[in-house]
Scaffold this active site. Structure first.
Site, PDB file in Angstrom:
ATOM      1  N   PHE A 123       0.797  -0.940   0.141  1.00 14.90           N
ATOM      2  CA  PHE A 123      -0.056  -0.487   0.015  1.00 14.90           C
ATOM      3  C   PHE A 123       1.003   1.093   0.067  1.00 14.90           C
ATOM      4  O   PHE A 123       1.792   1.743   1.099  1.00 14.90           O
ATOM      5  CB  PHE A 123      -0.769   0.109   1.263  1.00 14.90           C
ATOM      6  CG  PHE A 123      -1.843   1.280   1.450  1.00 14.90           C
ATOM      7  CD1 PHE A 123      -3.280   0.589   1.113  1.00 14.90           C
ATOM      8  CD2 PHE A 123      -2.080   1.876   2.206  1.00 14.90           C
ATOM      9  CE1 PHE A 123      -4.100   1.815   0.576  1.00 14.90           C
ATOM     10  CE2 PHE A 123      -3.101   3.091   2.550  1.00 14.90           C
ATOM     11  CZ  PHE A 123      -3.787   2.571   1.967  1.00 14.90           C
ATOM     12  N   ALA A 124       1.197   1.951  -1.362  1.00 14.77           N
ATOM     13  CA  ALA A 124       1.681   2.628  -0.908  1.00 14.77           C
ATOM     14  C   ALA A 124       1.452   4.198  -1.477  1.00 14.77           C
ATOM     15  O   ALA A 124       1.550   4.997  -1.693  1.00 14.77           O
ATOM     16  CB  ALA A 124       2.956   2.687  -3.186  1.00 14.77           C
ATOM     17  N   SER A 132       1.712  11.679   7.856  1.00 16.71           N
ATOM     18  CA  SER A 132       0.611  12.797   8.102  1.00 16.71           C
ATOM     19  C   SER A 132      -0.234  13.091   7.196  1.00 16.71           C
ATOM     20  O   SER A 132      -1.385  13.320   7.547  1.00 16.71           O
ATOM     21  CB  SER A 132       0.280  13.432   9.659  1.00 16.71           C
ATOM     22  OG  SER A 132       1.088  12.481  10.829  1.00 16.71           O
ATOM     23  N   ILE A 157       7.113   1.315   3.220  1.00 15.29           N
ATOM     24  CA  ILE A 157       6.456   0.954   2.324  1.00 15.29           C
ATOM     25  C   ILE A 157       6.029  -0.952   3.380  1.00 15.29           C
ATOM     26  O   ILE A 157       6.786  -1.883   2.403  1.00 15.29           O
ATOM     27  CB  ILE A 157       6.465   0.804   1.146  1.00 15.29           C
ATOM     28  CG1 ILE A 157       6.091   2.887   0.388  1.00 15.29           C
ATOM     29  CG2 ILE A 157       4.981  -0.445   0.930  1.00 15.29           C
ATOM     30  CD1 ILE A 157       5.212   2.669   1.086  1.00 15.29           C
ATOM     31  N   ARG A 265       9.817 -18.380  37.944  1.00 16.91           N
ATOM     32  CA  ARG A 265      10.749 -17.333  38.343  1.00 16.91           C
ATOM     33  C   ARG A 265      10.514 -17.642  40.565  1.00 16.91           C
ATOM     34  O   ARG A 265       9.795 -16.549  40.433  1.00 16.91           O
ATOM     35  CB  ARG A 265      11.011 -16.243  37.738  1.00 16.91           C
ATOM     36  CG  ARG A 265      12.050 -14.526  38.790  1.00 16.91           C
ATOM     37  CD  ARG A 265      13.585 -15.544  37.897  1.00 16.91           C
ATOM     38  NE  ARG A 265      13.766 -14.149  38.202  1.00 16.91           N
ATOM     39  CZ  ARG A 265      15.011 -14.301  38.807  1.00 16.91           C
ATOM     40  NH1 ARG A 265      16.013 -16.394  37.815  1.00 16.91           N
ATOM     41  NH2 ARG A 265      15.881 -13.964  39.070  1.00 16.91           N
ATOM     42  N   GLN A 276       2.758  -8.697  46.076  1.00 10.38           N
ATOM     43  CA  GLN A 276       1.592  -7.610  45.056  1.00 10.38           C
ATOM     44  C   GLN A 276       1.936  -6.543  44.134  1.00 10.38           C
ATOM     45  O   GLN A 276       0.881  -6.429  43.459  1.00 10.38           O
ATOM     46  CB  GLN A 276       1.073  -6.792  46.572  1.00 10.38           C
ATOM     47  CG  GLN A 276       0.418  -7.717  47.503  1.00 10.38           C
ATOM     48  CD  GLN A 276       0.107  -7.101  48.498  1.00 10.38           C
ATOM     49  OE1 GLN A 276       0.992  -6.060  49.472  1.00 10.38           O
ATOM     50  NE2 GLN A 276      -0.906  -8.035  49.394  1.00 10.38           N
ATOM     51  N   GLY A 336      12.641  -8.769  34.146  1.00 11.29           N
ATOM     52  CA  GLY A 336      13.710  -8.424  35.418  1.00 11.29           C
ATOM     53  C   GLY A 336      14.857  -8.810  33.892  1.00 11.29           C
ATOM     54  O   GLY A 336      13.894  -7.810  32.740  1.00 11.29           O
ATOM     55  N   GLY A 337      16.026  -8.232  34.114  1.00 11.12           N
ATOM     56  CA  GLY A 337      17.025  -8.887  32.960  1.00 11.12           C
ATOM     57  C   GLY A 337      16.605  -9.522  31.862  1.00 11.12           C
ATOM     58  O   GLY A 337      17.614  -9.382  30.893  1.00 11.12           O
ATOM     59  N   GLU A 360      -0.049   3.900  10.026  1.00  5.91           N
ATOM     60  CA  GLU A 360      -1.780   3.956  10.106  1.00  5.91           C
ATOM     61  C   GLU A 360      -1.671   4.974  10.718  1.00  5.91           C
ATOM     62  O   GLU A 360      -3.586   5.332  11.219  1.00  5.91           O
ATOM     63  CB  GLU A 360      -2.533   2.289   9.994  1.00  5.91           C
ATOM     64  CG  GLU A 360      -1.850   1.252   9.331  1.00  5.91           C
ATOM     65  CD  GLU A 360      -2.978   0.940   8.597  1.00  5.91           C
ATOM     66  OE1 GLU A 360      -3.988   0.096   9.177  1.00  5.91           O
ATOM     67  OE2 GLU A 360      -2.345  -0.395   7.926  1.00  5.91           O
TER      68      GLU A 360
END
Ligand code: CAA
Length: 381
Positions: A123-124, A132, A157, A265, A276, A336-337, A360
């Site tokens: 879709f070009a 925009s 594209i 984990r 929590q 985490g890591g 889009e």
């Protein structure tokens, strides 16, 4: 949330789940690293009917409504948003535009290939100077004795280097949205060049390209519509629904990965899911994902009942794309890591989601479209 699903919807979703687990999930990290999805996946998507959803059987389509389309895209994006994007563009933006606006000859020429995955569409619309502000595009199509000659450049594209047909928006009249027509350009045409853009942050498996049209001659029957801008905007309304559905899938994938990890984990002698603050992260992710899905299904439901849905599509796309970024980011926090390396999929979910608030129509454009619908005042005027 299954409330409105028919048996057919459930079966299709199950098919999409199995397909994703078998043909997409095992390869997604490799495709991302290699910046290339295996091309054979495209005809496989065609075989199971995912490239023909919403298209009539007489043109090779597999039928189904917009909700069916969203269900499939959610599952596929759970596996890899880059694959979801191939469907959204080749089927959603290109094949559906041909099905909706094409002559019988154009449908016969292009739809069987696109719906089977033997051919790919792009879709070009976007150009280096017009993102925009799509209505200001400068690619030009000039009449010749027996057709048209196109000149210009397109950028970002999706499917650009894979495509057999490019739906090209080009100026045939004066300035502004009214002077734009839509053309179906075979990518084998002399003067058509697509160059892949490498090094993207996410959606790395997709073939995103810059396209140059240098005196590209096409026949008269390449013209799909003289109201090209309206065609593009209509296609993007549905496109935004499909991006939203993909974002729901990506968010769900990130949530499911984080849930699995949080239960396995252990820290301080217990699974981190028992803390929590981790539960708060997971709860926020679940609520965002459900809310995005509800907004997306609302668009599908409106479209399936023949009601206007453009503003709702902007709402769903805005919410779901921002949600996918937040949810994937939370998933990294849970990991985490380990979330920061690509042995686990959550970093990829974040990188892939990031573009969905841009393409889009950016989040800012969606807000201005919603604001225009609410107030009746056009911020773009
Ligand atoms: N459906 C049908 N017609 C529409 C429409 C729609 N959704 N939206 C507008 N139109 C019509 C209008 O009615 C108007 O026609 P009339 O003059 O006859 O009334 C005409 O189109 C012009 O409309 P606007 O005045 O709204 O035009 P504008 O220039 O002000 O548009 C804009 C502003 C809404 C911001 C538009 O330019 C826009 O959506 N920009 C974002 C572009 C975009 O999403 N690009 C995505 C690139 S594609 C991509 O990302 C694909 C990929 O590869 C992944």
């Amino acid at each position: 949330m299954d409330l409105t699903l028919s048996d057919e919807h459930r079966q299709l979703r199950e098919l999409a789940r199995r397909f994703t687990d078998e043909h997409i999930v095992p390869h997604a990290i490799r495709w991302d690293r290699e910046e290339a999805i295996d091309r054979e996946l495209v005809p496989r998507l065609g075989e199971v009917g995912f490239l023909g959803l919403g298209i009539d059987g007489s043109h090779g389509g597999s039928g189904g409504d917009n909700l069916a389309y969203c269900l499939v895209l959610e599952e596929v994006a759970r596996g890899d948003s880059a694959v979801r994007g191939i469907i959204s563009v080749s089927l959603g933006l290109v094949a559906k535009s041909i099905a909706g606006h094409g002559t019988e000859e154009q449908k016969q020429r292009w739809l069987p290939g696109l719906t089977s995955g033997r051919a790919v569409g792009c879709f070009a619309l976007t150009e280096p100077g017009t993102g925009s502000d799509a209505g200001s595009l400068v690619t030009r199509a000039t009449r010749t004795g027996d057709g048209w000659v196109l000149n210009g450049r397109k950028v970002f594209i999706t499917n650009g280097t894979w495509a057999d047909v490019a739906l090209v928006f080009a100026r045939t009249g004066g300035p502004g949205p009214k002077g734009i027509s839509a053309f179906l350009v075979p990518t084998t045409a002399e003067g058509f060049t697509a160059t892949e853009i490498k090094g993207k942050l996410g959606m790395r498996g997709q073939a995103t390209a810059e396209i140059t049209l240098d005196d590209v001659h096409v026949d008269e029957d390449a013209l799909l519509s003289e109201e090209g801008f309206k065609l593009a905007m209509g296609a993007l309304d549905k496109g935004r629904m499909s991006v939203a559905a993909g974002c729901v899938g990506a968010a769900r994938g990130a949530l499911e990965a984080a849930l699995r990890y949080a239960k396995e984990r252990e820290q301080f002698g217990k699974p981190i899911a028992g803390f929590q603050l981790v539960q708060e992260l997971l709860a926020d992710m679940a609520v965002e994902t459900e809310a995005a899905r509800l907004l997306t299904w609302r668009v599908a439901d409106l479209a399936d009942r023949g009601h206007p849905f453009g503003t709702e599509a902007s709402m769903a796309k805005l919410y779901a794309s921002e949600a996918a970024v937040k949810v994937a980011n939370n998933a990294i926090q849970v990991f985490g890591g380990y979330g920061y390396i690509d042995e686990y999929p959550v970093g990829k979910y974040l990188r892939d989601a990031r573009v969905t608030t841009l393409y889009e129509g950016t989040s800012q454009i969606q807000k201005l479209l919603i604001g225009r619908a609410l107030t009746g005042i056009n911020a773009f005027a």
